[in-house]
Design an enzyme around this catalytic site. Structure first.
Site, mmCIF file in Angstrom:
data_model
loop_
_atom_site.group_PDB
_atom_site.id
_atom_site.type_symbol
_atom_site.label_atom_id
_atom_site.label_comp_id
_atom_site.label_asym_id
_atom_site.label_seq_id
_atom_site.Cartn_x
_atom_site.Cartn_y
_atom_site.Cartn_z
ATOM 1 N N ARG A 1 -3.421 1.551 -9.208
ATOM 2 C CA ARG A 1 -3.286 0.888 -10.505
ATOM 3 C C ARG A 1 -3.671 -0.595 -10.472
ATOM 4 O O ARG A 1 -3.810 -1.226 -11.505
ATOM 5 C CB ARG A 1 -1.846 1.062 -11.018
ATOM 6 C CG ARG A 1 -1.532 2.492 -11.418
ATOM 7 C CD ARG A 1 -0.037 2.757 -11.539
ATOM 8 N NE ARG A 1 0.576 3.058 -10.249
ATOM 9 C CZ ARG A 1 1.858 3.353 -10.078
ATOM 10 N NH1 ARG A 1 2.678 3.374 -11.123
ATOM 11 N NH2 ARG A 1 2.344 3.615 -8.878
ATOM 12 N N GLN B 1 0.040 6.227 8.657
ATOM 13 C CA GLN B 1 0.056 7.427 7.812
ATOM 14 C C GLN B 1 -1.403 7.708 7.457
ATOM 15 O O GLN B 1 -1.982 7.008 6.620
ATOM 16 C CB GLN B 1 0.890 7.164 6.548
ATOM 17 C CG GLN B 1 1.043 8.387 5.668
ATOM 18 C CD GLN B 1 1.642 8.062 4.306
ATOM 19 O OE1 GLN B 1 1.674 6.900 3.890
ATOM 20 N NE2 GLN B 1 2.091 9.076 3.589
ATOM 21 N N THR C 1 5.581 9.090 -0.622
ATOM 22 C CA THR C 1 6.570 8.239 0.055
ATOM 23 C C THR C 1 7.398 9.029 1.084
ATOM 24 O O THR C 1 7.756 8.495 2.131
ATOM 25 C CB THR C 1 7.507 7.571 -0.967
ATOM 26 O OG1 THR C 1 7.964 8.570 -1.901
ATOM 27 C CG2 THR C 1 6.804 6.478 -1.740
ATOM 28 N N ASP D 1 5.964 -3.210 -2.077
ATOM 29 C CA ASP D 1 5.512 -3.800 -3.338
ATOM 30 C C ASP D 1 6.655 -4.309 -4.224
ATOM 31 O O ASP D 1 6.494 -4.444 -5.427
ATOM 32 C CB ASP D 1 4.638 -2.792 -4.117
ATOM 33 C CG ASP D 1 5.407 -1.537 -4.531
ATOM 34 O OD1 ASP D 1 6.583 -1.397 -4.145
ATOM 35 O OD2 ASP D 1 4.817 -0.699 -5.244
ATOM 36 N N ASN E 1 2.817 -2.705 -9.427
ATOM 37 C CA ASN E 1 1.886 -1.583 -9.409
ATOM 38 C C ASN E 1 0.551 -1.961 -10.027
ATOM 39 O O ASN E 1 -0.478 -1.406 -9.686
ATOM 40 C CB ASN E 1 2.467 -0.385 -10.159
ATOM 41 C CG ASN E 1 3.693 0.158 -9.441
ATOM 42 O OD1 ASN E 1 3.697 0.305 -8.225
ATOM 43 N ND2 ASN E 1 4.740 0.420 -10.191
ATOM 44 N N ARG F 1 -30.730 -56.840 3.346
ATOM 45 C CA ARG F 1 -31.301 -56.558 2.029
ATOM 46 C C ARG F 1 -32.550 -57.395 1.894
ATOM 47 O O ARG F 1 -32.681 -58.421 2.549
ATOM 48 C CB ARG F 1 -30.312 -56.833 0.890
ATOM 49 C CG ARG F 1 -29.416 -58.043 1.048
ATOM 50 C CD ARG F 1 -28.706 -58.348 -0.273
ATOM 51 N NE ARG F 1 -27.295 -58.097 -0.216
ATOM 52 C CZ ARG F 1 -26.354 -59.020 -0.530
ATOM 53 N NH1 ARG F 1 -26.683 -60.241 -0.911
ATOM 54 N NH2 ARG F 1 -25.097 -58.707 -0.481
HETATM 55 C C1 UD1 Z 1 8.422 4.733 -6.255
HETATM 56 C C2 UD1 Z 1 9.495 5.794 -6.426
HETATM 57 C C3 UD1 Z 1 10.146 5.630 -7.800
HETATM 58 C C4 UD1 Z 1 10.715 4.228 -7.928
HETATM 59 C C5 UD1 Z 1 9.657 3.167 -7.625
HETATM 60 C C6 UD1 Z 1 10.313 1.813 -7.521
HETATM 61 C C7 UD1 Z 1 8.727 7.745 -5.167
HETATM 62 C C8 UD1 Z 1 8.138 9.098 -5.261
HETATM 63 N N1 UD1 Z 1 8.902 7.108 -6.323
HETATM 64 O O1 UD1 Z 1 7.436 4.982 -7.243
HETATM 65 O O2 UD1 Z 1 11.188 6.570 -7.953
HETATM 66 O O3 UD1 Z 1 11.227 4.040 -9.222
HETATM 67 O O4 UD1 Z 1 9.002 3.445 -6.362
HETATM 68 O O5 UD1 Z 1 9.385 0.798 -7.332
HETATM 69 O O6 UD1 Z 1 9.040 7.304 -4.079
HETATM 70 N N2 UD1 Z 1 3.516 4.538 -0.036
HETATM 71 C C9 UD1 Z 1 3.179 4.914 1.254
HETATM 72 N N3 UD1 Z 1 2.572 6.139 1.437
HETATM 73 C C10 UD1 Z 1 2.302 6.975 0.420
HETATM 74 C C11 UD1 Z 1 2.668 6.588 -0.893
HETATM 75 C C12 UD1 Z 1 3.279 5.369 -1.080
HETATM 76 O O7 UD1 Z 1 3.395 4.172 2.207
HETATM 77 O O8 UD1 Z 1 1.770 8.055 0.677
HETATM 78 C C13 UD1 Z 1 4.150 3.221 -0.233
HETATM 79 C C14 UD1 Z 1 3.360 2.341 -1.161
HETATM 80 O O9 UD1 Z 1 2.432 1.545 -0.436
HETATM 81 C C15 UD1 Z 1 4.454 1.491 -1.818
HETATM 82 C C16 UD1 Z 1 5.671 2.383 -1.781
HETATM 83 O O10 UD1 Z 1 5.401 3.396 -0.843
HETATM 84 O O11 UD1 Z 1 4.723 0.318 -1.110
HETATM 85 C C17 UD1 Z 1 5.976 3.010 -3.151
HETATM 86 O O12 UD1 Z 1 4.843 3.762 -3.555
HETATM 87 P P1 UD1 Z 1 4.323 3.720 -5.050
HETATM 88 O O13 UD1 Z 1 3.143 4.609 -5.133
HETATM 89 O O14 UD1 Z 1 4.189 2.339 -5.522
HETATM 90 O O15 UD1 Z 1 5.544 4.440 -5.775
HETATM 91 P P2 UD1 Z 1 5.977 4.282 -7.281
HETATM 92 O O16 UD1 Z 1 5.118 5.111 -8.127
HETATM 93 O O17 UD1 Z 1 6.132 2.860 -7.633
HETATM 94 CA CA CA Z 2 5.600 0.954 -6.694
#
Ligand code: UD1
Ligand code: CA
Length: 462
Positions: free
Chosen positions: A18, A75, A81, A104, A229, A442
């Protein structure tokens, strides 16, 4: 009783889609530091025996900004997550608890996480996590509670129905898990959801289903939970962090004339009774002493400014040391290696680089002073240029005490001017000047009496 082991994990492998950026989300700068530096600082402040960061997207670039003391977990595919935490399972094998933070959420404070952890241990909970009530909860996972107020599940925005989306209590993404449970539950996660990801948040319902203790702890300050995000949220957290720093300074006796337009990075120190004018920007490890003025639209990076100095409008000062009671600007550019002793004056359109101006020296107008040493009380006239570069190497100009350099002088380095010497205006100094001498180069002035009047007559002009 021995303290339970604590592991802290920071998740930073996501793509940050995003953000619509070629740069990984966690590397976007926030008040002079990469986004991830903020949660890492929280992780460092916790009493953990192991600290890990999960990296994936742009893993190499992200790993470069990680401080020592963090184990890097790769990863390979960003499958969610839950999958991210699973990759780090070697860090939480055995008895103890694991705190999970997101890369984040830069506004979170260590104090808040400590409270979460203390509550988690006091209650002997299996999972504890922070929640916040947000005026606009869209995008976040919603905290679903039963009639008694007990947590049932976290439902991600994308998977939520209209009624669930109306819930304004969100998951902040900050958790405390019992290690044994975490290891087991991660192994059972399924990616059966809209995003086809392994959600860490599905663990909540799993724990509830096994009748384990799950606690959603509302956070006192929902602002701390704001995640980044997209770029709008980036600007928002930036503003919060900026104001936090300014509030700390104001409480310590610094006047900030216009907090809305002033930017001070967290590592900067400013003494009492200093005044920051609108648009002032203080960066890096800058230290400003007491009673200084930092003028409108002036930027100072990694520099020291001693007490009582006045930096006026629109200056750029980088890696410089400014002594007490100096006066700089407007429109001065002090580049790395500039050192001003007490009471030095550097005026408009003066650029300095690796230049040392001793006490009371003055360079008030339109000069370039590079690789130079200027003696005490020496006056550098308008338009003086040190010619320090021959296209290949840099050379030094050394000017003694009490020298008068006339306007429009070029000093072709390497060259020395002895103390008390006088360089006449318009001179190109190519050879060393002994102390007390006059030097001038000069062409002699020619005066033709009446010539201008005769010309006007010839051309028929008045
Ligand atoms: C996540 C939560 C949501 C919460 C929000 C708060 C989940 C599924 N959802 O959503 O409930 O309200 O945070 O901010 O956890 N990341 C990895 N590997 C991955 C995916 C993500 O390391 O495969 C890391 C991202 O870099 C980030 C964090 O995990 O730092 C959160 O991921 P993000 O995709 O931002 O989750 P949200 O959609 O914000
Ligand atoms: Ca997030």
């Amino acid at each position: 009783m021995m303290a339970r082991q604590l592991t802290v994990l920071v998740l930073a492998a996501g793509r940050g889609t995003r953000m619509r950026s070629a740069v990984a989300k966690v590397l976007h700068p926030v008040l002079g530091r990469p986004l991830i530096a903020w949660p890492l600082a929280v992780a460092r402040a916790l009493p953990a025996s192991r600290r890990g960061v999960v990296v994936g997207h742009q893993a190499e670039a992200v790993s470069k900004v990680l401080p020592v003391g963090f184990e890097v977990v790769l990863q390979r595919q960003t499958l969610g997550t839950g999958h991210a935490v699973r990759q780090a399972r070697r860090l939480f094998a055995g008895e103890g608890d694991t705190v999970v933070l997101s890369g984040d959420t830069p506004l979170l404070t260590a104090a808040t996480v400590r409270r979460l952890l203390a509550g988690h241990r006091r209650r002997r909970a299996t999972v504890s996590f922070l929640t916040a009530r947000l005026a606009d909860p869209s995008g976040y996972g919603r905290v679903v509670r039963d009639a008694r107020g007990e947590v049932r599940a976290i439902v991600e925005h994308d998977d939520a129905d209209a009624a669930t989306r109306r819930i304004d209590e969100v998951n902040a993404g900050v958790y405390c898990f019992d290690n044994r449970f975490l290891g087991r539950a991660l192994g059972r996660l399924r990616a059966a959801n809209r995003q086809e990801e392994f959600y860490l948040t599905d663990i909540i319902a799993a724990a509830v289903g096994s009748s384990l203790a799950v606690v959603g702890v509302p956070c006192d300050d929902p602002e701390e939970m704001l995640g980044v995000n997209d770029r709008l949220q980036l600007a928002r957290v930036h503003d919060v962090l900026r104001r936090r720093v300014l509030e700390r300074l104001m409480r310590a006796g610094v006047t900030v004339v216009d907090p809305g337009s002033t930017w001070v990075e967290p590592g900067v120190r400013v003494g009492a009774d200093s005044v920051l004018f609108p648009g002032a920007t203080l960066q890096g490890g800058t230290v400003v002493g007491a009673g200084c003025h930092i003028g409108p639209h002036t930027r100072v990076r990694d520099s020291r400014i001693a007490p009582g100095s006045v930096i006026t409008d629109c200056c750029v000062i980088e890696e410089a040391a400014i002594g007490p009671r100096c006066h700089v600007g407007p429109f001065a550019h002090l580049r790395p290696g500039t050192r001003l002793a007490a009471g030095v004056r550097v005026g408009n359109f003066v650029e300095t680089k690796k230049a040392r101006l001793k006490a009371g020296a003055k360079a008030n107008h339109l000069s370039y002073l590079g690789d130079a040493e200027i003696g005490r009380r020496t006056n550098v006239g308008a338009g003086t240029i040190t010619c320090n570069y021959d296209g290949y190497s840099k050379f030094k100009t050394v000017i003694g005490d009490d020298v008068f350099i006339g306007s429009d002088t070029q000093l072709v380095a390497p060259v020395r001017v002895g103390k008390g010497a006088l360089v006449a205006a318009g001179t190109t100094v190519t050879k060393d000047v002994p102390a007390g001498a006059l030097v001038l180069s000069r062409t002699a002035q020619k005066t033709v009496a009446g010539w201008a009047a005769r010309r006007r007559e010839r051309l028929g002009k008045k």
